[in-house]
Enzyme design. Structure first.
Site, PDB file in Angstrom:
ATOM      1  N   GLU A 159      14.641-111.899 -10.061  1.00 58.93           N
ATOM      2  CA  GLU A 159      13.767-111.544 -11.386  1.00 58.93           C
ATOM      3  C   GLU A 159      14.814-111.238 -12.334  1.00 58.93           C
ATOM      4  OE1 GLU A 159      10.712-108.666 -10.792  1.00 58.93           O
ATOM      5  OE2 GLU A 159      10.375-108.222 -13.187  1.00 58.93           O
ATOM      6  N   HIS A 191      12.740-109.864 -21.916  1.00 63.15           N
ATOM      7  CA  HIS A 191      12.364-110.425 -20.650  1.00 63.15           C
ATOM      8  C   HIS A 191      12.120-111.827 -20.939  1.00 63.15           C
ATOM      9  CE1 HIS A 191      10.944-110.695 -16.474  1.00 63.15           C
ATOM     10  NE2 HIS A 191      10.105-111.319 -16.903  1.00 63.15           N
TER      11      HIS A 191
END
Ligand code: NAD
Length: 425
Positions: A80, A378
């Site tokens: 991630e 992100h």
């Protein structure tokens, strides 16, 4: 130091070369981390069944962690984006207050024996308590290595389960100090060695004999205390950031729907280190969530509050059943190199590092969520994965990602279009 501060700006090869230069890794260890060496098909074939390959994940190093006064580079295996960057950034913030203070209880694991078909639960429970010495001695003989190291069985506890779909039964708990192991095999072997004595003493039938993953006697704690000035950024004052973080934590403390996601953020950091060191992350996950629900209500594993000087205080306490021997830790060359890099020499130290990373990760998520939101930072990183998924060649990944971020269209179909436009130019 200069280089360390700019670690993220170096290339893959330069980062490894620097770790070699400062003596953090040998040539073999650097090769194991880089993927040039690492787990061989032959080694993998001995580890599990029906092996046809090995599975790689990115391994990053989170920087700036100061734990109990010691600098610790943190190896993190995770797919991630943003996790490694957030951990490093939050570790830097925590340094403003002296870094992380961590501790761990003795490495005591619990093994369970389910005892069925007992006529009188109370009388059988008393007989088992009186027979504890014999049972402990049988458990001791299962693992002479642990005894030699100062570990081994510590106590026997008897519990009555009264509300069950099959009626009441007894459960015996064997508490065992497993030293630097995760302890599952040591516990399970000891339990099997006690079975016939348990049946004789209780007059019942021993069915399950297995470790409990609710390792609530093997708990690690981390704490950080961040001066309010260090929290200010952009238009947010330090006081504002602190108060927003505490308000965001209160949501998780009160609501299981939020607590699950809040704890998932903690586990982003925890699991990445557990995995990088070859430990059993399913065991750690199971223990974490069962611990979060131990009061009968699933809640936050961490706690955030305002300290006496107005500072932000964060605390995280959770079970941490990780080892430095056994499992894949010694077998997997990358895991061994990761352990070496951290410079930890006991399972307790490793547990303290992991819980500190979990706290840093929690701070990163709370700070972003309670201020500017997580998507901005992100998505910029996520865009690179989207570009790769669309088939971008290596040299085009960064520019395609950048264009998608600028256009605020971070989608595979847009990446494919950009690639087509560029190819036909
Ligand atoms: P292990 O049995 O491979 O190694 C532990 C043994 O190593 C000890 O029992 C001891 O004899 C020896 N040892 C040597 N030096 C030691 C030291 N300094 N400290 C402690 N022991 C030392 O490993 P383990 O930790 O018992 O088992 C871990 C594995 O069990 C993991 O791979 C896990 O996935 C698996 N497992 C987990 C579960 C579960 O979580 N419910 C159940 C079964 C198996």
């Amino acid at each position: 130091m200069d280089k360390e501060n700019k670690f993220y700006q170096l290339t893959f090869a330069e980062r490894l070369a620097w770790l070699r230069e400062i003596g953090a890794l040998s040539a073999d260890e650097a090769a194991a981390l880089s993927g040039a060496a690492g787990l061989t098909p032959a080694q993998a074939d001995h580890m599990i069944e029906n092996v046809v390959g090995t599975f790689a994940l990115p391994l990053g190093i989170a920087q700036h962690f100061l734990i109990n006064g010691k600098e610790v580079p943190i190896p993190m295996a995770i797919e991630e984006p943003s996790v490694v960057a957030a951990a490093s950034f939050m570790a830097k913030l925590a340094r403003a207050g002296g870094g992380f203070t961590a501790s761990a209880t003795a490495p005591e694991m619990i093994g369970q024996i389910q005892i069925l078909d007992v006529d009188d639960l109370n009388a059988a429970a008393e007989r088992l308590k009186s027979g504890a010495d014999e049972l402990l001695s049988l458990a001791s003989s299962a693992d002479p290595v642990l005894l030699k190291l100062g570990g081994g069985p510590r106590k026997i506890q008897i519990r009555k389960i009264t509300a069950s779909p099959i009626g009441p039964f007894l459960v015996l708990h064997l508490v065992m100090d497993v030293c630097d192991a995760m302890g599952a095999n040591a516990i399970n072997t000891a339990l099997e060695g006690m079975t016939s004595a348990v049946e004789r003493i209780s007059g019942g039938r021993a069915l399950l004999r297995i470790l409990s993953n609710l390792a609530d006697r093997r708990v690690a704690k981390a704490r950080c205390s961040i001066p309010v000035e260090a929290l200010a950024f952009n238009d947010f004052s330090g006081e504002d950031v602190r108060d927003r973080i505490i308000e965001a934590w209160a949501f998780a403390a009160a609501d299981p729907y939020r607590a699950a996601t809040h704890n998932k953020g903690i586990m982003n950091g925890v699991d990445a280190v557990v995995l990088a060191t070859g430990n059993d992350w399913r065991a750690v996950e199971a223990g974490a969530h069962a611990y979060a629900a131990r009061g009968g209500h699933y809640t936050s594993l961490s706690m955030w509050s305002k300290g006496a000087q107005g500072e932000l205080v964060g605390e995280l306490e959770m079970p941490m059943a990780v080892g430095l021997v056994g499992g894949a830790t010694r077998v997997h060359p990358t895991a061994s190199a990761a352990v070496k890099l951290m410079g930890v020499s006991t399972a307790s130290e490793l547990a303290q590092v992991i819980v500190s990373v979990g706290l840093a990760q929690n701070l990163g998520a709370l700070r972003a969520l309670a201020t500017e939101g997580i998507q901005r930072g992100h998505m910029a990183l996520h865009a690179r994965q989207v570009a790769i998924a669309a088939g971008a060649p290596e040299e085009w990944v960064a520019p395609v990602a950048e264009q998608m971020v600028n256009e605020k269209q971070i989608r595979v179909d847009r990446a494919v279009e950009i690639l087509e436009e560029w190819r036909t130019r």
